[in-house]
Design a protein around this motif. Structure first.
Motif, PDB file in Angstrom:
ATOM      1  N   THR A 160       0.821  -1.207   0.000  1.00 21.63           N
ATOM      2  CA  THR A 160       0.000   0.000   0.000  1.00 21.63           C
ATOM      3  C   THR A 160       0.856   1.258   0.000  1.00 21.63           C
ATOM      4  N   CYS A 161       0.492   2.199  -0.850  1.00 26.02           N
ATOM      5  CA  CYS A 161       1.159   3.504  -0.883  1.00 26.02           C
ATOM      6  C   CYS A 161       0.496   4.413   0.149  1.00 26.02           C
ATOM      7  N   VAL A 162       1.272   4.930   1.088  1.00 26.59           N
ATOM      8  CA  VAL A 162       0.679   5.801   2.103  1.00 26.59           C
ATOM      9  C   VAL A 162       0.353   7.188   1.551  1.00 26.59           C
ATOM     10  N   ARG A 163       0.889   7.532   0.390  1.00 28.97           N
ATOM     11  CA  ARG A 163       0.598   8.833  -0.235  1.00 28.97           C
ATOM     12  C   ARG A 163      -0.814   8.888  -0.786  1.00 28.97           C
ATOM     13  N   CYS A 164      -1.280   7.798  -1.397  1.00 32.51           N
ATOM     14  CA  CYS A 164      -2.605   7.818  -2.032  1.00 32.51           C
ATOM     15  C   CYS A 164      -3.543   6.752  -1.482  1.00 32.51           C
ATOM     16  N   GLY A 165      -3.013   5.783  -0.756  1.00 34.11           N
ATOM     17  CA  GLY A 165      -3.838   4.719  -0.197  1.00 34.11           C
ATOM     18  C   GLY A 165      -4.106   3.561  -1.143  1.00 34.11           C
ATOM     19  N   CYS A 166      -3.552   3.620  -2.343  1.00 33.20           N
ATOM     20  CA  CYS A 166      -3.759   2.565  -3.342  1.00 33.20           C
ATOM     21  C   CYS A 166      -2.884   1.353  -3.064  1.00 33.20           C
ATOM     22  N   PHE A 167      -3.363   0.201  -3.541  1.00 33.94           N
ATOM     23  CA  PHE A 167      -2.485  -0.949  -3.630  1.00 33.94           C
ATOM     24  C   PHE A 167      -1.539  -0.642  -4.787  1.00 33.94           C
ATOM     25  N   VAL A 168      -0.241  -0.690  -4.553  1.00 32.49           N
ATOM     26  CA  VAL A 168       0.718  -0.286  -5.578  1.00 32.49           C
ATOM     27  C   VAL A 168       0.625  -1.173  -6.824  1.00 32.49           C
ATOM     28  N   ALA A 169       0.306  -2.442  -6.672  1.00 34.15           N
ATOM     29  CA  ALA A 169       0.193  -3.330  -7.837  1.00 34.15           C
ATOM     30  C   ALA A 169      -0.948  -2.888  -8.750  1.00 34.15           C
ATOM     31  N   PHE A 170      -1.999  -2.343  -8.178  1.00 30.65           N
ATOM     32  CA  PHE A 170      -3.115  -1.852  -8.987  1.00 30.65           C
ATOM     33  C   PHE A 170      -2.722  -0.561  -9.701  1.00 30.65           C
ATOM     34  N   ARG A 171      -2.241   0.393  -8.956  1.00 35.73           N
ATOM     35  CA  ARG A 171      -1.885   1.691  -9.539  1.00 35.73           C
ATOM     36  C   ARG A 171      -0.793   1.544 -10.601  1.00 35.73           C
ATOM     37  N   ALA A 172       0.194   0.706 -10.336  1.00 35.72           N
ATOM     38  CA  ALA A 172       1.297   0.508 -11.276  1.00 35.72           C
ATOM     39  C   ALA A 172       0.838  -0.148 -12.570  1.00 35.72           C
ATOM     40  N   SER A 173      -0.285  -0.823 -12.537  1.00 35.74           N
ATOM     41  CA  SER A 173      -0.796  -1.522 -13.718  1.00 35.74           C
ATOM     42  C   SER A 173      -1.627  -0.646 -14.642  1.00 35.74           C
ATOM     43  N   LEU A 174      -1.937   0.544 -14.196  1.00 35.74           N
ATOM     44  CA  LEU A 174      -2.751   1.449 -15.009  1.00 35.74           C
ATOM     45  C   LEU A 174      -1.841   2.409 -15.764  1.00 35.74           C
ATOM     46  N   PRO A 175      -1.902   2.402 -17.087  1.00 35.18           N
ATOM     47  CA  PRO A 175      -0.936   3.151 -17.892  1.00 35.18           C
ATOM     48  C   PRO A 175      -0.950   4.665 -17.680  1.00 35.18           C
ATOM     49  N   ASP A 176      -2.073   5.228 -17.332  1.00 37.98           N
ATOM     50  CA  ASP A 176      -2.164   6.683 -17.194  1.00 37.98           C
ATOM     51  C   ASP A 176      -1.903   7.199 -15.784  1.00 37.98           C
ATOM     52  N   LYS A 177      -1.615   6.311 -14.863  1.00 41.34           N
ATOM     53  CA  LYS A 177      -1.338   6.739 -13.490  1.00 41.34           C
ATOM     54  C   LYS A 177       0.118   7.134 -13.349  1.00 41.34           C
ATOM     55  N   ARG A 178       0.373   7.969 -12.353  1.00 41.80           N
ATOM     56  CA  ARG A 178       1.737   8.353 -12.037  1.00 41.80           C
ATOM     57  C   ARG A 178       1.962   8.150 -10.553  1.00 41.80           C
ATOM     58  N   CYS A 179       3.193   8.166 -10.159  1.00 42.76           N
ATOM     59  CA  CYS A 179       3.541   8.051  -8.752  1.00 42.76           C
ATOM     60  C   CYS A 179       2.990   9.285  -8.016  1.00 42.76           C
ATOM     61  N   PRO A 180       2.323   9.091  -6.881  1.00 45.91           N
ATOM     62  CA  PRO A 180       1.723  10.212  -6.162  1.00 45.91           C
ATOM     63  C   PRO A 180       2.663  10.962  -5.212  1.00 45.91           C
ATOM     64  N   ASP A 181       3.930  10.647  -5.226  1.00 41.64           N
ATOM     65  CA  ASP A 181       4.880  11.311  -4.324  1.00 41.64           C
ATOM     66  C   ASP A 181       4.871  12.817  -4.594  1.00 41.64           C
ATOM     67  N   PRO A 182       4.570  13.637  -3.594  1.00 42.24           N
ATOM     68  CA  PRO A 182       4.519  15.083  -3.805  1.00 42.24           C
ATOM     69  C   PRO A 182       5.877  15.713  -4.125  1.00 42.24           C
ATOM     70  N   ASP A 183       6.956  14.983  -3.844  1.00 41.53           N
ATOM     71  CA  ASP A 183       8.296  15.483  -4.158  1.00 41.53           C
ATOM     72  C   ASP A 183       8.692  15.217  -5.607  1.00 41.53           C
ATOM     73  N   GLY A 184       7.860  14.485  -6.325  1.00 43.72           N
ATOM     74  CA  GLY A 184       8.143  14.194  -7.726  1.00 43.72           C
ATOM     75  C   GLY A 184       7.746  12.791  -8.098  1.00 43.72           C
ATOM     76  N   ASN A 185       7.414  12.619  -9.348  1.00 39.24           N
ATOM     77  CA  ASN A 185       6.998  11.330  -9.874  1.00 39.24           C
ATOM     78  C   ASN A 185       8.176  10.371  -9.925  1.00 39.24           C
ATOM     79  N   ARG A 186       8.206   9.410  -9.027  1.00 40.96           N
ATOM     80  CA  ARG A 186       9.306   8.437  -8.975  1.00 40.96           C
ATOM     81  C   ARG A 186       9.305   7.528 -10.206  1.00 40.96           C
ATOM     82  N   TRP A 187       8.173   7.432 -10.888  1.00 41.01           N
ATOM     83  CA  TRP A 187       8.069   6.574 -12.073  1.00 41.01           C
ATOM     84  C   TRP A 187       8.453   7.314 -13.343  1.00 41.01           C
TER      85      TRP A 187
END
Length: 72
Positions: A42-69
């Protein structure tokens, strides 16, 4: 973890477009070293399961310091 995997699999089955497997793997590798990863799923920034979010092509990393992806 099995329950999380089952939930993610069920939700991804409803998604019409998924990211390439190589992209998902690269994103998950980045997440695995992130201090915002909780309980290995689980990502504590957005609350998503990372495996789900990472599988969606239009999503980005929610880190407020910058997109780690960004480099993926």
């Amino acid at each position: 973890m099995e329950e999380v995997t089952a939930l993610v699999t069920d939700q991804l089955a409803l998604e019409p477009i998924l990211a390439e497997k190589s992209t998902v793997s690269a994103r998950l590798a980045i997440c695995s070293n992130c201090p915002s990863l909780s309980a290995d799923h689980t990502c504590v920034r957005c609350g998503c399961f990372v495996a789900f979010r990472a599988s969606l092509p239009d999503k980005r990393c929610p880190d407020p310091d910058g997109n780690r992806w960004q480099q993926v």
